[in-house]
Design a protein around this motif. Structure first.
Motif, PDB file in Angstrom:
ATOM      1  N   GLU A  96      34.686  60.882  48.970  1.00 24.35           N
ATOM      2  CA  GLU A  96      34.025  61.279  47.728  1.00 24.35           C
ATOM      3  C   GLU A  96      34.041  60.130  46.715  1.00 24.35           C
ATOM      4  O   GLU A  96      33.156  60.043  45.861  1.00 24.35           O
ATOM      5  CB  GLU A  96      34.638  62.546  47.143  1.00 24.35           C
ATOM      6  N   GLU A  97      35.013  59.242  46.794  1.00 22.34           N
ATOM      7  CA  GLU A  97      35.077  58.039  45.955  1.00 22.34           C
ATOM      8  C   GLU A  97      35.066  56.839  46.895  1.00 22.34           C
ATOM      9  O   GLU A  97      36.012  56.644  47.661  1.00 22.34           O
ATOM     10  CB  GLU A  97      36.344  58.024  45.095  1.00 22.34           C
ATOM     11  N   ILE A  98      34.019  56.051  46.850  1.00 17.45           N
ATOM     12  CA  ILE A  98      33.848  54.934  47.782  1.00 17.45           C
ATOM     13  C   ILE A  98      34.284  53.633  47.110  1.00 17.45           C
ATOM     14  O   ILE A  98      33.844  53.325  45.994  1.00 17.45           O
ATOM     15  CB  ILE A  98      32.378  54.823  48.232  1.00 17.45           C
ATOM     16  N   ALA A  99      35.141  52.882  47.788  1.00 21.90           N
ATOM     17  CA  ALA A  99      35.559  51.572  47.299  1.00 21.90           C
ATOM     18  C   ALA A  99      34.557  50.528  47.783  1.00 21.90           C
ATOM     19  O   ALA A  99      34.327  50.393  48.985  1.00 21.90           O
ATOM     20  CB  ALA A  99      36.954  51.237  47.807  1.00 21.90           C
ATOM     21  N   TYR A 100      33.922  49.845  46.833  1.00 20.96           N
ATOM     22  CA  TYR A 100      33.007  48.756  47.185  1.00 20.96           C
ATOM     23  C   TYR A 100      33.055  47.696  46.094  1.00 20.96           C
ATOM     24  O   TYR A 100      33.441  47.970  44.952  1.00 20.96           O
ATOM     25  CB  TYR A 100      31.577  49.263  47.411  1.00 20.96           C
ATOM     26  N   ASP A 101      32.675  46.478  46.465  1.00 19.34           N
ATOM     27  CA  ASP A 101      32.622  45.347  45.541  1.00 19.34           C
ATOM     28  C   ASP A 101      31.247  44.706  45.646  1.00 19.34           C
ATOM     29  O   ASP A 101      30.665  44.654  46.738  1.00 19.34           O
ATOM     30  CB  ASP A 101      33.663  44.280  45.904  1.00 19.34           C
ATOM     31  N   VAL A 102      30.758  44.188  44.522  1.00 16.66           N
ATOM     32  CA  VAL A 102      29.517  43.418  44.494  1.00 16.66           C
ATOM     33  C   VAL A 102      29.859  42.076  43.856  1.00 16.66           C
ATOM     34  O   VAL A 102      30.335  42.044  42.712  1.00 16.66           O
ATOM     35  CB  VAL A 102      28.406  44.129  43.697  1.00 16.66           C
ATOM     36  N   TYR A 103      29.643  40.983  44.585  1.00 18.50           N
ATOM     37  CA  TYR A 103      29.961  39.642  44.114  1.00 18.50           C
ATOM     38  C   TYR A 103      28.698  38.843  43.879  1.00 18.50           C
ATOM     39  O   TYR A 103      27.819  38.783  44.746  1.00 18.50           O
ATOM     40  CB  TYR A 103      30.795  38.873  45.153  1.00 18.50           C
ATOM     41  N   ALA A 104      28.615  38.196  42.716  1.00 19.82           N
ATOM     42  CA  ALA A 104      27.510  37.273  42.435  1.00 19.82           C
ATOM     43  C   ALA A 104      27.708  36.019  43.285  1.00 19.82           C
ATOM     44  O   ALA A 104      28.844  35.601  43.542  1.00 19.82           O
ATOM     45  CB  ALA A 104      27.491  36.917  40.962  1.00 19.82           C
ATOM     46  N   LEU A 105      26.606  35.425  43.734  1.00 25.87           N
ATOM     47  CA  LEU A 105      26.667  34.206  44.529  1.00 25.87           C
ATOM     48  C   LEU A 105      26.101  33.048  43.732  1.00 25.87           C
ATOM     49  O   LEU A 105      25.160  33.210  42.959  1.00 25.87           O
ATOM     50  CB  LEU A 105      25.903  34.377  45.839  1.00 25.87           C
ATOM     51  N   GLU A 106      26.671  31.878  43.920  1.00 17.35           N
ATOM     52  CA  GLU A 106      26.217  30.663  43.257  1.00 17.35           C
ATOM     53  C   GLU A 106      25.180  29.948  44.122  1.00 17.35           C
ATOM     54  O   GLU A 106      25.216  30.058  45.347  1.00 17.35           O
ATOM     55  CB  GLU A 106      27.400  29.719  43.025  1.00 17.35           C
ATOM     56  N   SER A 107      24.298  29.215  43.500  1.00 14.49           N
ATOM     57  CA  SER A 107      23.314  28.412  44.227  1.00 14.49           C
ATOM     58  C   SER A 107      23.709  26.943  44.120  1.00 14.49           C
ATOM     59  O   SER A 107      23.956  26.443  43.024  1.00 14.49           O
ATOM     60  CB  SER A 107      21.934  28.633  43.617  1.00 14.49           C
ATOM     61  N   TYR A 108      23.778  26.256  45.258  1.00 10.38           N
ATOM     62  CA  TYR A 108      24.154  24.825  45.267  1.00 10.38           C
ATOM     63  C   TYR A 108      23.091  24.010  45.935  1.00 10.38           C
ATOM     64  O   TYR A 108      22.461  24.379  46.853  1.00 10.38           O
ATOM     65  CB  TYR A 108      25.483  24.623  46.001  1.00 10.38           C
TER      66      TYR A 108
END
Length: 108
Positions: A96-108
């Motif tokens: 019922e409670e989902i653990a997730y992460d969203v990470y920004a990515l850098e451009s090189y």
């Protein structure tokens, strides 16, 4: 694709539902790299939690510590698709409670 248009999405899920979550993520458009689709990486570990009063746990019991074999599923996702991918995960994820992460990515 430019990395500024991408994020890394990480979802934690019981092993029993990992394939369904990977499929839902890919069906919603996550995991595209060049001419490949459904690209992801998984590692296994132990998720630990204690459901509190008012919780309706899919696994375990209210008031008791629980340990569950889980997978950490990582994939790339276009920023514009993140909300729809998370919604697709919620349709197949047992918690019922989902653990997730969203990470920004850098451009090189």
């Amino acid at each position: 694709m430019n990395a500024s248009f991408l994020v890394k999405l990480v979802v934690f899920v019981p092993e029993s539902h990992a394939e369904a979550v990977r499929q839902a993520m890919g069906n919603a458009g996550a995991g595209r790299i060049g001419n490949y689709s459904f690209v992801s990486f998984s590692t296994k570990g132990i998720g630990r939690f204690k459901p509190e009063h008012g919780a309706h746990p899919a696994i375990g019991a209210v008031g008791s510590l629980e340990s569950v074999p889980e997978e950490r599923i990582e994939t790339l996702c276009e920023r514009a698709l993140v909300q729809s991918v998370i919604q697709a995960v919620k349709q197949v994820h047992p918690y019922e409670e989902i653990a997730y992460d969203v990470y920004a990515l850098e451009s090189y």
